[in-house]
Write an enzyme that holds these catalytic residues in place. Sequence first.
Site, PDB file in Angstrom:
ATOM      1  N   GLU A  34      76.289  23.870  90.590  1.00 14.53           N
ATOM      2  CA  GLU A  34      77.587  24.384  90.113  1.00 14.53           C
ATOM      3  C   GLU A  34      78.438  23.187  89.695  1.00 14.53           C
ATOM      4  OE1 GLU A  34      79.254  27.213  89.225  1.00 14.53           O
ATOM      5  OE2 GLU A  34      80.745  25.681  88.761  1.00 14.53           O
ATOM      6  N   MET A  39      84.540  26.489  91.546  1.00 15.53           N
ATOM      7  CA  MET A  39      83.839  27.622  90.938  1.00 15.53           C
ATOM      8  C   MET A  39      82.690  28.170  91.780  1.00 15.53           C
ATOM      9  SD  MET A  39      85.277  28.622  88.143  1.00 15.53           S
ATOM     10  CE  MET A  39      84.018  29.499  87.242  1.00 15.53           C
ATOM     11  N   TYR A  40      82.596  27.762  93.058  1.00 12.58           N
ATOM     12  CA  TYR A  40      81.542  28.364  93.881  1.00 12.58           C
ATOM     13  C   TYR A  40      81.749  29.879  93.889  1.00 12.58           C
ATOM     14  CZ  TYR A  40      81.127  23.573  95.696  1.00 12.58           C
ATOM     15  OH  TYR A  40      80.986  22.222  95.814  1.00 12.58           O
ATOM     16  N   HIS A 442      88.017  66.494 102.018  1.00  7.88           N
ATOM     17  CA  HIS A 442      89.358  66.842 101.532  1.00  7.88           C
ATOM     18  C   HIS A 442      90.397  66.083 102.348  1.00  7.88           C
ATOM     19  CE1 HIS A 442      92.751  69.374 100.363  1.00  7.88           C
ATOM     20  NE2 HIS A 442      93.049  69.463 101.650  1.00  7.88           N
TER      21      HIS A 442
HETATM   22  C1  LIG Z   1      89.782  38.311  83.032  1.00  2.00           C
HETATM   23  C2  LIG Z   1      88.425  38.900  83.283  1.00  2.00           C
HETATM   24  C3  LIG Z   1      88.306  40.017  84.081  1.00  2.00           C
HETATM   25  C4  LIG Z   1      87.053  40.561  84.328  1.00  2.00           C
HETATM   26  N1  LIG Z   1      86.964  41.661  85.119  1.00  2.00           N
HETATM   27  C5  LIG Z   1      85.738  42.193  85.382  1.00  2.00           C
HETATM   28  C6  LIG Z   1      85.622  43.313  86.246  1.00  2.00           C
HETATM   29  O1  LIG Z   1      86.603  43.853  86.754  1.00  2.00           O
HETATM   30  N2  LIG Z   1      84.373  43.782  86.526  1.00  2.00           N
HETATM   31  C7  LIG Z   1      83.255  43.193  85.983  1.00  2.00           C
HETATM   32  O2  LIG Z   1      82.139  43.640  86.288  1.00  2.00           O
HETATM   33  N3  LIG Z   1      83.346  42.149  85.144  1.00  2.00           N
HETATM   34  C8  LIG Z   1      84.557  41.623  84.838  1.00  2.00           C
HETATM   35  N4  LIG Z   1      84.639  40.509  84.035  1.00  2.00           N
HETATM   36  C9  LIG Z   1      83.385  39.912  83.514  1.00  2.00           C
HETATM   37  C10 LIG Z   1      82.722  39.066  84.609  1.00  2.00           C
HETATM   38  O3  LIG Z   1      83.652  38.141  85.118  1.00  2.00           O
HETATM   39  C11 LIG Z   1      81.516  38.322  84.048  1.00  2.00           C
HETATM   40  O4  LIG Z   1      80.675  39.230  83.401  1.00  2.00           O
HETATM   41  C12 LIG Z   1      80.749  37.652  85.169  1.00  2.00           C
HETATM   42  O5  LIG Z   1      81.570  36.816  85.929  1.00  2.00           O
HETATM   43  C13 LIG Z   1      79.592  36.844  84.558  1.00  2.00           C
HETATM   44  O6  LIG Z   1      78.898  36.204  85.575  1.00  2.00           O
HETATM   45  P1  LIG Z   1      77.660  35.306  85.296  1.00  2.00           P
HETATM   46  O7  LIG Z   1      76.665  35.660  86.325  1.00  2.00           O
HETATM   47  O8  LIG Z   1      77.238  35.389  83.884  1.00  2.00           O
HETATM   48  O9  LIG Z   1      78.116  33.808  85.532  1.00  2.00           O
HETATM   49  P2  LIG Z   1      79.500  33.181  85.927  1.00  2.00           P
HETATM   50  O10 LIG Z   1      80.097  33.851  87.093  1.00  2.00           O
HETATM   51  O11 LIG Z   1      80.309  33.035  84.706  1.00  2.00           O
HETATM   52  O12 LIG Z   1      79.043  31.768  86.466  1.00  2.00           O
HETATM   53  C14 LIG Z   1      78.670  30.714  85.664  1.00  2.00           C
HETATM   54  C15 LIG Z   1      78.861  29.440  86.465  1.00  2.00           C
HETATM   55  O13 LIG Z   1      78.141  28.387  85.836  1.00  2.00           O
HETATM   56  C16 LIG Z   1      78.881  27.198  85.976  1.00  2.00           C
HETATM   57  N5  LIG Z   1      78.392  26.278  84.957  1.00  2.00           N
HETATM   58  C17 LIG Z   1      78.534  26.392  83.630  1.00  2.00           C
HETATM   59  N6  LIG Z   1      77.919  25.366  82.986  1.00  2.00           N
HETATM   60  C18 LIG Z   1      77.371  24.593  83.940  1.00  2.00           C
HETATM   61  C19 LIG Z   1      76.616  23.408  83.923  1.00  2.00           C
HETATM   62  N7  LIG Z   1      76.276  22.801  82.777  1.00  2.00           N
HETATM   63  N8  LIG Z   1      76.225  22.857  85.103  1.00  2.00           N
HETATM   64  C20 LIG Z   1      76.545  23.469  86.271  1.00  2.00           C
HETATM   65  N9  LIG Z   1      77.257  24.595  86.343  1.00  2.00           N
HETATM   66  C21 LIG Z   1      77.658  25.172  85.196  1.00  2.00           C
HETATM   67  C22 LIG Z   1      80.318  27.663  85.798  1.00  2.00           C
HETATM   68  O14 LIG Z   1      81.235  26.745  86.345  1.00  2.00           O
HETATM   69  C23 LIG Z   1      80.309  29.001  86.524  1.00  2.00           C
HETATM   70  O15 LIG Z   1      80.696  28.903  87.857  1.00  2.00           O
HETATM   71  C24 LIG Z   1      85.886  39.966  83.765  1.00  2.00           C
HETATM   72  C25 LIG Z   1      86.000  38.826  82.950  1.00  2.00           C
HETATM   73  C26 LIG Z   1      87.263  38.299  82.706  1.00  2.00           C
HETATM   74  C27 LIG Z   1      87.360  37.054  81.850  1.00  2.00           C
END
Ligand SMILES: Cc1cc2nc3c(=O)[nH]c(=O)nc-3n(C[C@H](O)[C@H](O)[C@H](O)COP(=O)(O)OP(=O)(O)OC[C@H]3O[C@@H](n4cnc5c(N)ncnc54)[C@H](O)[C@@H]3O)c2cc1C
Length: 459
Positions: A34, A39-40, A442
């Site tokens: 990570e 961002m964990y 209910h």
């Molecule tokens: C404002 C907002 C509200 C949302 N609300 C919802 C909701 O209510 N319900 C829902 O289901 N979805 C929601 N979403 C969508 C949801 O957040 C995403 O679909 C989800 O978080 C995607 O997760 P992921 O598994 O793709 O990876 P992510 O959770 O995006 O994780 C990727 C990680 O990789 C790390 N990373 C990136 N590049 C590198 C690198 N080169 N080396 C090491 N680490 C790296 C990043 O720092 C990050 O921590 C929302 C999105 C937004 C923006």
Amino acid sequence: MEERFDGIVIGFGKGGKTLAANMANRGLKVALIEKSPKMYGGTCINLACIPTKSLENSSNEIKRQGFESYEDKNKAYREAIDKKEVLITALRKANFNKANSNENITVFTGVASFEDNRTVKVVMEDTKEVKVLKGDKIFINTGTLPFIPNIEGVNSAKNIFTSETLMNLRELPKELIIIGAGFIGQEFASIYSGFGSKVTLLNNLPQILMNEDKDDVEEILKLYEKKGIDLINEVNTKKVYNKGERVVVETEDGRTFEGDALLLSTGRKSNIEGLNLEKAGVETNERGFIKVSDTLKTTADDIWALGDINGGLQFTYISLDDFRIVFDNLFGEKKRKISDRRNIATSTFIDPTFSRVGLTVEKAKEEGYDVMIAKMPVNTIPRAKQIGETDGFLKVVINKDNDKILGASFLCVDSSELINIIKMAMDNNISYKYLRDNIYTHPTIIEGFNELFTGAYMK
Ligand SMILES: Cc1cc2nc3c(=O)[nH]c(=O)nc-3n(C[C@H](O)[C@H](O)[C@H](O)COP(=O)(O)OP(=O)(O)OC[C@H]3O[C@@H](n4cnc5c(N)ncnc54)[C@H](O)[C@@H]3O)c2cc1C
């Protein structure tokens, strides 16, 4: 010196962390990388679903309290920001501890990039030391970032925010302009209007929710009117600039909109920068997302892509399902694939939440179904009256030929829970009559189904 792992997971998102844990629990050695200690747990916990829904919850409470003065509203807003921060800090810590305490997982905090299709380099966040990791299998779960549109002044003007930065603003904007009326723009419009901001929502399309039935959209528009959200359709931004501390948005047709803050909710872009995907032979599509097969394999051997980064639906629960597909194909029955997914439900948290699944009435008719529609207002449900949440409707689209459910849209408190029952009914070909005659506890919102599917509300 190289370190060897059975699996390397790049990115601590939902799919990645779940896969890391499940592989580790099988006794496999896993590296979980990570890039940021903030961002964990990934985007959902730190920047997206959880903080927005925490603010949504606080905003709904505050709206009910009906503060008059800006000072009172601002104080309540700040408390909400603090509360959200406490929550996500705890979740982030719990996510780190859970992975870190697993003896088969090594958490690396640093930026990962490919050297080749078995080798990943990590530049450690604290020491800048470079670690070289070798993996038999590599999983990319790096998510998305806010897309910043190419608008004049957007990078130089003050008081411009993305969904990630607005939630750290400690001064409630008296007037908030939002560019982009997708689900994120709409959720922020609802949250900040609840806190007491005057919100203007700029939409470049002729209407919001273009794929929904017109009667549903009309009800949502009524809601926006009640909340004082100004929705402006068919508007394209030309430039943004400051007038003192204020932000001005100038549109292509010469109109101007002024506010204390501007939120850009103009989509998300893939987070691939610096990954050196080409070194591993991982190809991307024209939108910059990683190309994957039906079982989430990339174009390189032994590399998979999970979550937003593979260009599928951008939801946390889809990232989790990506984990199920990858895990099943590596260690299970090898049956799961993306194309088998059915009836994916969605929820937009706009108070009350708008949730939907399957076909709209318009789409069902277009596809040639003879449909019955069951639609009733929420204000007839005892539970809705008891909790004072009487806005909205329940609507279900039924196939007249066999009584099966084709789709549903609910604008209703807790509709994000209710919609999952409809998905289950659709997946299992359960007739609407079962939902009509079922015994529910209910007082609940779901017992509205007893009434919804009766003569009074069906046509
Ligand atoms: C404002 C907002 C509200 C949302 N609300 C919802 C909701 O209510 N319900 C829902 O289901 N979805 C929601 N979403 C969508 C949801 O957040 C995403 O679909 C989800 O978080 C995607 O997760 P992921 O598994 O793709 O990876 P992510 O959770 O995006 O994780 C990727 C990680 O990789 C790390 N990373 C990136 N590049 C590198 C690198 N080169 N080396 C090491 N680490 C790296 C990043 O720092 C990050 O921590 C929302 C999105 C937004 C923006």
